[in-house]
Design an enzyme around this catalytic site. Structure first.
Site, mmCIF file in Angstrom:
data_model
loop_
_atom_site.group_PDB
_atom_site.id
_atom_site.type_symbol
_atom_site.label_atom_id
_atom_site.label_comp_id
_atom_site.label_asym_id
_atom_site.label_seq_id
_atom_site.Cartn_x
_atom_site.Cartn_y
_atom_site.Cartn_z
ATOM 1 N N ASP A 100 43.556 -33.705 48.726
ATOM 2 C CA ASP A 100 43.318 -33.052 47.749
ATOM 3 C C ASP A 100 42.236 -31.909 48.302
ATOM 4 O O ASP A 100 41.978 -31.992 49.402
ATOM 5 C CB ASP A 100 42.325 -33.902 46.695
ATOM 6 C CG ASP A 100 41.022 -34.570 47.090
ATOM 7 O OD1 ASP A 100 40.566 -34.234 48.213
ATOM 8 O OD2 ASP A 100 40.367 -35.211 46.280
ATOM 9 N N ASP A 106 39.220 -31.551 43.193
ATOM 10 C CA ASP A 106 38.360 -32.133 42.380
ATOM 11 C C ASP A 106 36.938 -31.078 42.444
ATOM 12 O O ASP A 106 36.860 -30.324 43.209
ATOM 13 C CB ASP A 106 37.820 -33.327 43.256
ATOM 14 C CG ASP A 106 38.683 -34.361 43.053
ATOM 15 O OD1 ASP A 106 39.363 -34.549 42.039
ATOM 16 O OD2 ASP A 106 38.378 -35.417 44.182
ATOM 17 N N ASP A 141 38.192 -30.418 47.483
ATOM 18 C CA ASP A 141 37.081 -30.768 46.966
ATOM 19 C C ASP A 141 35.952 -29.705 46.849
ATOM 20 O O ASP A 141 35.840 -28.978 48.017
ATOM 21 C CB ASP A 141 36.366 -32.128 47.391
ATOM 22 C CG ASP A 141 37.180 -33.329 47.576
ATOM 23 O OD1 ASP A 141 37.479 -33.919 46.508
ATOM 24 O OD2 ASP A 141 37.770 -33.236 48.765
HETATM 25 N N1 CTP Z 1 33.549 -39.100 46.284
HETATM 26 C C1 CTP Z 1 32.734 -39.825 45.246
HETATM 27 N N2 CTP Z 1 33.005 -40.086 44.132
HETATM 28 C C2 CTP Z 1 34.437 -40.287 43.876
HETATM 29 C C3 CTP Z 1 35.298 -39.653 44.631
HETATM 30 C C4 CTP Z 1 34.886 -39.231 45.918
HETATM 31 O O1 CTP Z 1 31.588 -39.541 45.487
HETATM 32 N N3 CTP Z 1 34.600 -40.762 42.378
HETATM 33 C C5 CTP Z 1 33.112 -38.634 47.422
HETATM 34 C C6 CTP Z 1 33.746 -39.514 48.614
HETATM 35 O O2 CTP Z 1 32.656 -40.570 48.747
HETATM 36 C C7 CTP Z 1 33.849 -38.597 49.683
HETATM 37 C C8 CTP Z 1 34.152 -37.218 49.037
HETATM 38 O O3 CTP Z 1 33.547 -37.369 47.716
HETATM 39 O O4 CTP Z 1 32.586 -38.378 50.410
HETATM 40 C C9 CTP Z 1 35.449 -36.774 49.045
HETATM 41 O O5 CTP Z 1 36.380 -37.898 48.704
HETATM 42 P P1 CTP Z 1 37.816 -37.683 49.200
HETATM 43 O O6 CTP Z 1 38.381 -36.525 48.227
HETATM 44 O O7 CTP Z 1 38.613 -39.000 47.984
HETATM 45 O O8 CTP Z 1 38.267 -37.918 50.231
HETATM 46 P P2 CTP Z 1 38.052 -36.757 51.628
HETATM 47 O O9 CTP Z 1 37.293 -37.093 52.673
HETATM 48 O O10 CTP Z 1 38.010 -35.437 51.157
HETATM 49 O O11 CTP Z 1 39.710 -37.010 52.109
HETATM 50 P P3 CTP Z 1 40.917 -36.436 51.993
HETATM 51 O O12 CTP Z 1 41.065 -35.220 52.842
HETATM 52 O O13 CTP Z 1 42.214 -37.583 51.792
HETATM 53 O O14 CTP Z 1 40.850 -35.787 50.554
HETATM 54 MN MN MN Z 2 39.093 -34.775 49.558
HETATM 55 MN MN MN Z 3 38.509 -35.715 46.350
#
Ligand code: CTP
Ligand code: MN
Ligand code: MN
Ligand code: MN
Length: 379
Positions: free
Chosen positions: A204, A303, A206
């Protein structure tokens, strides 16, 4: 002769937040295996086992070269009996029988497919599997009631299971930035999550949004979402409002590590035009005449998080990840420093006070840790 003895043992500190973990991983075969077991444990709601495998994988990610023999692992932290057995199996036989049989098990395959639907967690997937639903066809045929998120997740299943590239993330960033400054001039947007750590792909994108004047960020999310929606950029969105100020237990009681910022989980419509960085033509929405098997856009999970400037450094640190790095920071804070760290604040239990910070560097300093830049938080 004596080859094994010549291979020096590795040494790494116990907590992932004391280590520098870049994306360069010299032990992908081992870490992929342990990550798969971690994932399987998480999907089976065995979180303790999941964390143990994640910690073991993270130790191996931090090693400066490939593991050649078990003797090199002596004295390393976080390598339990189970993880060591898996590693040994791979070093000796080229593969772990446990990992291979897990990968091929019907249950694991079904859990993967079903939780691959946005909005479907381990618990829902488990319930469906017990009802005989193992794949998307069976899900569509037997038709359990899907909530709005799951409907959208199913509709965009293929797109959402394609990795998102950095250039896609940048293209979306341009749109979101434009939306942010048009609804609240002076507001700032920062790329967070995996892309901030330098990953080349993600599941995703963020973003963290704030305004340099405290309080000006209030009410920003609904305006931002309306703007994006009116321009046809959102295929799905669910906004949760800030529950931090009104919560009974006051700030920073991170019994739950879930933070309480105003946030939006969305599915973004990324068109070819946005990818090329040109203007968004209003006519591009597909009105009934979808070309079969080809569409000029893709769905991407996005997000959005809004933080007041006073909490920005904590939000930035808390949302940059990796998830294990965050977990380890909180464990370090609690166990080693008697502090409580959340994405909102840092509380010192000994001094009974909050420790202010306006940068990530200050937070690491409060915690008595050497600063670890985002690109080295890939634990
Ligand atoms: N996070 C959070 N609360 C959530 C979802 C995520 O605090 N409900 C935080 C996670 O702890 C992480 C960050 O947001 O530090 C990013 O989460 P995520 O997008 O799930 O992971 P990524 O590390 O960005 O991996 P990816 O590249 O797969 O998206
Ligand atoms: Mn992410
Ligand atoms: Mn995320
Ligand atoms: Mn290296």
């Amino acid at each position: 002769q004596g080859n094994e003895a010549e291979v020096a043992a590795f040494s790494v500190p116990s907590y992932a937040c004391q280590r520098r973990t870049t994306l360069e991983n010299h032990n992908t075969v081992l870490t992929d295996a342990l990550s798969l077991l971690a994932e399987n444990a998480e999907l089976s709601e065995e979180d303790g086992r999941g964390v143990a495998f994640r910690r073991a994988a993270a130790v191996l990610k931090a090693l400066p070269k490939p593991v050649a023999s078990m003797t090199q692992l002596r004295g390393l932290p976080c390598l339990g009996e189970h993880s060591l057995r898996v590693i040994k199996d791979i070093l000796e036989n080229g593969a772990s029988s446990e990992v291979e049989s897990t990968k091929q098990s019907e249950r694991y395959k079904a859990l993967k497919v079903l939780t691959g639907i946005f909005g479907v967690g381990a618990r829902t997937a488990d319930r469906w599997i017990r009802d005989g639903i193992h794949n998307l066809r069976q899900l569509q045929d037997s038709g359990p009631t899907l909530n709005r998120a799951q409907q959208a997740g199913l509709e965009h299943y293929d797109d959402l299971n394609q990795p998102v590239s950095k250039s896609d993330a940048d293209a979306i960033g341009e749109v979101v930035e434009k939306a942010v400054v048009s609804v609240l001039p002076g507001a700032h947007m920062t790329l967070i999550g995996g892309f901030r750590r330098g990953k080349l792909t993600g599941h995703d994108v963020d973003f963290l949004i704030t305004h340099p004047e405290e309080g000006r960020e209030v009410g920003l999310m609904p305006k931002l979402v309306s703007w994006l929606e009116s321009q046809g950029f959102l295929l799905y969105q669910k906004t949760t409002r800030n529950s931090y100020l009104e919560s009974k237990d006051g700030p920073a009681r991170p019994a739950s590590n879930m933070d309480r910022f105003e946030r939006c989980f969305s599915i973004f419509k990324l068109t070819k035009e946005e990818k090329r960085g040109t203007k968004h033509p209003e006519t591009l929405t597909e009105n009934g005449t979808k070309p079969a098997g080809h569409k000029p856009w893709r769905a991407v999970r996005v997000d959005l998080v809004v933080s007041p400037i006073s909490q920005f450094a904590f939000a930035l640190l808390g949302w940059t990840g990796s998830k294990l790095f965050e977990r380890e920071l909180r464990r370090w804070a609690g166990h080693e420093k008697s502090m409580s760290l959340s994405s909102h604040a840092l509380y010192d239990n000994r001094q009974s006070k909050y420790l202010r910070a306006t940068s990530e560097e200050e937070i690491f300093a409060h915690l008595g840790l050497e600063f670890v830049p985002p690109s080295e938080r890939n634990a």
